[in-house]
Scaffold this active site. Sequence first.
Site, PDB file in Angstrom:
ATOM      1  N   GLY A   1      -2.807  12.031   1.742  1.00  0.00           N
ATOM      2  CA  GLY A   1      -3.372  11.365   2.902  1.00  0.00           C
ATOM      3  C   GLY A   1      -4.367  12.197   3.676  1.00  0.00           C
TER       4      GLY A   1
ATOM      5  CG  ASP B   1      -5.994   5.195   2.833  1.00  0.00           C
ATOM      6  OD1 ASP B   1      -5.005   4.884   3.518  1.00  0.00           O
ATOM      7  OD2 ASP B   1      -5.905   5.672   1.682  1.00  0.00           O
TER       8      ASP B   1
ATOM      9  CG  ASP C   1      -1.880   1.200   1.139  1.00  0.00           C
ATOM     10  OD1 ASP C   1      -2.643   1.284   0.153  1.00  0.00           O
ATOM     11  OD2 ASP C   1      -1.847   2.042   2.043  1.00  0.00           O
TER      12      ASP C   1
END
Length: 426
Positions: A324, A305, A152
């Site tokens: 992010g 996530d 990932d």
Amino acid sequence: METLIKNIQLLEKDNTLIPGALWLKDGRIHAIGTSFPEENFAEVIDGHHYLATPGFVDVHVHLREPGFTYKEKIATGSKAAARGGYTTICAMPNLNPVPDTPERLKDVLARNKQDGVVKILQYAPITTGLKSEELVDMAALKALGAFAFTNDGVGVQTAGTMYLAMKKAAEVGLALVAHTEDNSLLFGGVMHEGHKNKELGLPGILGVTESSQIARDIMLAEATGVHYHVCHVSTKESVRVIRDAKNAGIHVTCEVTPHHLLLDEEDITKDHGYFKMNPPLRGTDDHQALIDGLLDGTIDCIATDHAPHGHEEKNQSMLKAPFGITGSETAFSLLYTKFVKTGVFTLQQLVDWLTVKPAAIFSLDAGTLNLGRPADLTLIDLATSRTIKDTDYVSMADNTPFTGSKIYGQPMMTFVDGQMVYKEEA
């Protein structure tokens, strides 16, 4: 110890709420009823008529330790998960050092056990260092307790490497979990290639960057028989190829994030790092395809996530900020407010996508309130409105554009194996 949680609401399959009480014994659910004699219990907890659900299961989080503890630590990241109602989380391996050897994985597993306040399952990488072409020793890492394999943060660029990795993962009986991104199609992009990036003067990320690698991998998954799970699906083309693969009987599952369900490129108001995530917020048609994909079963579950970063590195242009967004603490409440209260999803659907569905995908002993099962649960206040404040976060990071949002559905108490691991101030 035996614990009574009284004055709660339980969710029936027809989406009705009924009064209830839970009898917890030795870390498991001993009985479910409407009431029990309080003198039988060493501990009695008033549930304040909150909804009791299974503890949420998040198959995609970043805890940042070791290597990036200025962003997050296992202790803070797992507490953030508990605040959001999560009792089982699956931690990604993009750490420093990468847990790509038995010794390194053993160290991370020990840290997770020592500092985590919820149950933490640990991913191992597919290749050494995440970006190499050399496969890790999957059998050895599984024997130590690796949950599944993923690189990932980066896609596996070589089809041959992915094919061999899938063969080995199938052989050892663990899932191959993919961040799908063809680097040759990135062209320096920082947000979705649509019309909004042109308005802001920023380079775009093509949707085909994701979907083309999913299409490649699905064919490889069919050839190898592996369980192939796709991280954070974001485009309509990705949904289409996954739907086709499922119809063809290929063992593929996938997840979608809360932020991709809640936002699209139209919600990006300015060039700011809090809007920079990978995959990026897509177009309105992609956004609708994700909702439709959840409703028709193409998309299996919701995963946050949760990707914390330092304040300074995110508080700048998308050209310089890292990808992010945080999400552990706000996922349920934002989704409940946006979709359940407006009638798009039922409460049962939302709870299932956060509990029983992710648990079923990976055969986890989690996600239910059944008798004899672990007493992992959360109590949720559906009635009270709140505003998300930057001072409320227990994560070290606050890199989210949702601060200031009005929400319902705040998790108020979270229990792991019958022990309260988080309590929100009412």
